[in-house]
Motif scaffolding. Structure first.
Motif, PDB file in Angstrom:
ATOM      1  N   LYS A 136       0.172  11.964   2.579  1.00  0.00           N
ATOM      2  CA  LYS A 136      -0.427  10.856   1.835  1.00  0.00           C
ATOM      3  C   LYS A 136      -0.222   9.538   2.581  1.00  0.00           C
ATOM      4  O   LYS A 136      -1.110   8.683   2.623  1.00  0.00           O
ATOM      5  CB  LYS A 136       0.158  10.776   0.424  1.00  0.00           C
ATOM      6  CG  LYS A 136      -0.481   9.683  -0.430  1.00  0.00           C
ATOM      7  CD  LYS A 136      -0.091   9.830  -1.879  1.00  0.00           C
ATOM      8  CE  LYS A 136      -0.633   8.796  -2.812  1.00  0.00           C
ATOM      9  NZ  LYS A 136      -1.577   7.835  -2.315  1.00  0.00           N
ATOM     10  N   LEU A 137       0.953   9.381   3.190  1.00  0.00           N
ATOM     11  CA  LEU A 137       1.247   8.180   3.971  1.00  0.00           C
ATOM     12  C   LEU A 137       0.237   8.029   5.109  1.00  0.00           C
ATOM     13  O   LEU A 137      -0.324   6.953   5.316  1.00  0.00           O
ATOM     14  CB  LEU A 137       2.671   8.244   4.529  1.00  0.00           C
ATOM     15  CG  LEU A 137       3.067   7.112   5.482  1.00  0.00           C
ATOM     16  CD1 LEU A 137       3.131   5.776   4.749  1.00  0.00           C
ATOM     17  CD2 LEU A 137       4.392   7.421   6.151  1.00  0.00           C
ATOM     18  N   MET A 138      -0.009   9.123   5.836  1.00  0.00           N
ATOM     19  CA  MET A 138      -0.952   9.076   6.949  1.00  0.00           C
ATOM     20  C   MET A 138      -2.345   8.691   6.454  1.00  0.00           C
ATOM     21  O   MET A 138      -3.003   7.818   7.028  1.00  0.00           O
ATOM     22  CB  MET A 138      -1.010  10.433   7.659  1.00  0.00           C
ATOM     23  CG  MET A 138      -1.954  10.433   8.851  1.00  0.00           C
ATOM     24  SD  MET A 138      -2.059  12.033   9.697  1.00  0.00           S
ATOM     25  CE  MET A 138      -0.461  12.109  10.463  1.00  0.00           C
ATOM     26  N   GLU A 139      -2.764   9.289   5.378  1.00  0.00           N
ATOM     27  CA  GLU A 139      -4.078   8.995   4.797  1.00  0.00           C
ATOM     28  C   GLU A 139      -4.165   7.518   4.386  1.00  0.00           C
ATOM     29  O   GLU A 139      -5.165   6.844   4.651  1.00  0.00           O
ATOM     30  CB  GLU A 139      -4.278   9.908   3.583  1.00  0.00           C
ATOM     31  CG  GLU A 139      -5.597   9.783   2.892  1.00  0.00           C
ATOM     32  CD  GLU A 139      -5.658  10.717   1.679  1.00  0.00           C
ATOM     33  OE1 GLU A 139      -5.924  10.210   0.573  1.00  0.00           O
ATOM     34  OE2 GLU A 139      -5.429  11.921   1.845  1.00  0.00           O
ATOM     35  N   THR A 141      11.847  11.397   0.456  1.00  0.00           N
ATOM     36  CA  THR A 141      10.903  11.889  -0.555  1.00  0.00           C
ATOM     37  C   THR A 141       9.459  11.452  -0.308  1.00  0.00           C
ATOM     38  O   THR A 141       8.559  11.856  -1.050  1.00  0.00           O
ATOM     39  CB  THR A 141      11.328  11.381  -1.945  1.00  0.00           C
ATOM     40  OG1 THR A 141      11.446   9.951  -1.888  1.00  0.00           O
ATOM     41  CG2 THR A 141      12.661  11.985  -2.369  1.00  0.00           C
ATOM     42  N   CYS A 142       9.221  10.658   0.712  1.00  0.00           N
ATOM     43  CA  CYS A 142       7.872  10.159   0.989  1.00  0.00           C
ATOM     44  C   CYS A 142       6.943  11.307   1.387  1.00  0.00           C
ATOM     45  O   CYS A 142       7.297  12.158   2.201  1.00  0.00           O
ATOM     46  CB  CYS A 142       7.939   9.129   2.109  1.00  0.00           C
ATOM     47  SG  CYS A 142       6.348   8.406   2.530  1.00  0.00           S
ATOM     48  N   ILE A 150       0.811  -1.230   0.000  1.00  0.00           N
ATOM     49  CA  ILE A 150       0.000   0.000   0.000  1.00  0.00           C
ATOM     50  C   ILE A 150       0.841   1.275   0.000  1.00  0.00           C
ATOM     51  O   ILE A 150       0.424   2.298  -0.531  1.00  0.00           O
ATOM     52  CB  ILE A 150      -1.006   0.043   1.179  1.00  0.00           C
ATOM     53  CG1 ILE A 150      -0.288   0.089   2.520  1.00  0.00           C
ATOM     54  CG2 ILE A 150      -1.998  -1.093   1.097  1.00  0.00           C
ATOM     55  CD1 ILE A 150      -1.134   0.612   3.665  1.00  0.00           C
ATOM     56  N   ILE A 151       2.051   1.211   0.578  1.00  0.00           N
ATOM     57  CA  ILE A 151       2.895   2.413   0.667  1.00  0.00           C
ATOM     58  C   ILE A 151       3.784   2.556  -0.558  1.00  0.00           C
ATOM     59  O   ILE A 151       4.054   3.659  -1.020  1.00  0.00           O
ATOM     60  CB  ILE A 151       3.762   2.364   1.949  1.00  0.00           C
ATOM     61  CG1 ILE A 151       2.862   2.411   3.186  1.00  0.00           C
ATOM     62  CG2 ILE A 151       4.769   3.497   1.980  1.00  0.00           C
ATOM     63  CD1 ILE A 151       3.576   2.037   4.467  1.00  0.00           C
ATOM     64  N   GLY A 152       4.226   1.422  -1.097  1.00  0.00           N
ATOM     65  CA  GLY A 152       5.146   1.430  -2.234  1.00  0.00           C
ATOM     66  C   GLY A 152       6.580   1.349  -1.759  1.00  0.00           C
ATOM     67  O   GLY A 152       6.991   2.131  -0.885  1.00  0.00           O
TER      68      GLY A 152
END
Length: 196
Positions: free
Chosen positions: A82-85, A77-78, A42-44
């Motif tokens: 968006k990660l939190m969402e 660069t993350c 999901i994170i990549g």
């Protein structure tokens, strides 16, 4: 989505989620691997510098709270918003860490307003670094007598701190610091991204 537990005081949370200790479970390793796989998906992988299972559930034969701790080290660069969402959509609750510098974020899974629900996970998000928790884990794995001593310490604290997570954590701090320092001497720069 707002964390449904965010309105509860620390004391209310500690009553709802008391300290529980369990004999080591072989399924913890598999549960970690499954969660790791899902997180990478999901994170990549391009957003992940390193991911590790740490804490007592990562140490064979160690008595542990049955909560799987995961250290997710993210790339510079993350996109942290968006990660939190993404993590919240995946079923994690965000536990804000106001005393820790960004991007130290903590997420929890397996918690509900009725108490523990399924396998509990604590996901700690940080930038890539030389983190003490990994050294402590490695030292306990390499030194079984120390791991056994740590398990005995946790058992001795259980009745006093069953409903006081801060007290339980603070009572272990001296032991953890002592063996983390030894680990960093024994395994110098093992996790330092600048030394690779």
């Amino acid at each position: 989505m707002k964390n449904p537990l965010s309105t509860l005081s620390k004391q209310e949370l500690w009553r709802l989620f008391p300290i529980i200790l369990s004999l080591h479970q072989i399924i913890w390793k598999d549960a970690y691997r499954e969660e790791e796989s899902g997180l990478i998906q999901i994170i990549g992988s391009e957003n992940i510098a390193r991911i590790n299972h740490y804490g007592s559930t990562a140490v064979p034969d160690l008595i542990a709270k049955p909560t799987i701790d995961i250290l997710l080290e993210i790339a510079e660069t993350c996109d942290t918003d968006k990660l939190m969402e993404t993590l919240i959509e995946y079923g994690y609750l965000c536990a804000h860490q106001p005393d820790d510098p960004s991007p130290h974020m903590m997420f929890m899974k397996g918690y509900s307003s009725q108490g523990f629900e399924g396998q509990a996970f604590h996901l700690h998000v940080r930038y890539n670094g030389d983190w003490d928790e990994l050294y402590f884990r490695d030292y306990l794995i390499a030194h079984t007598p120390v791991a056994r001593e740590y398990g005995e310490l946790k058992l001795s604290l259980l009745e006093t701190y069953r409903y006081d997570r801060d007290g339980y954590t603070n009572a272990k701090t001296e032991f953890i610091k002592k063996y983390t320092d030894k680990a960093q001497k024994e395994f110098p720069n093992r996790y330092n991204p600048l030394e690779k």
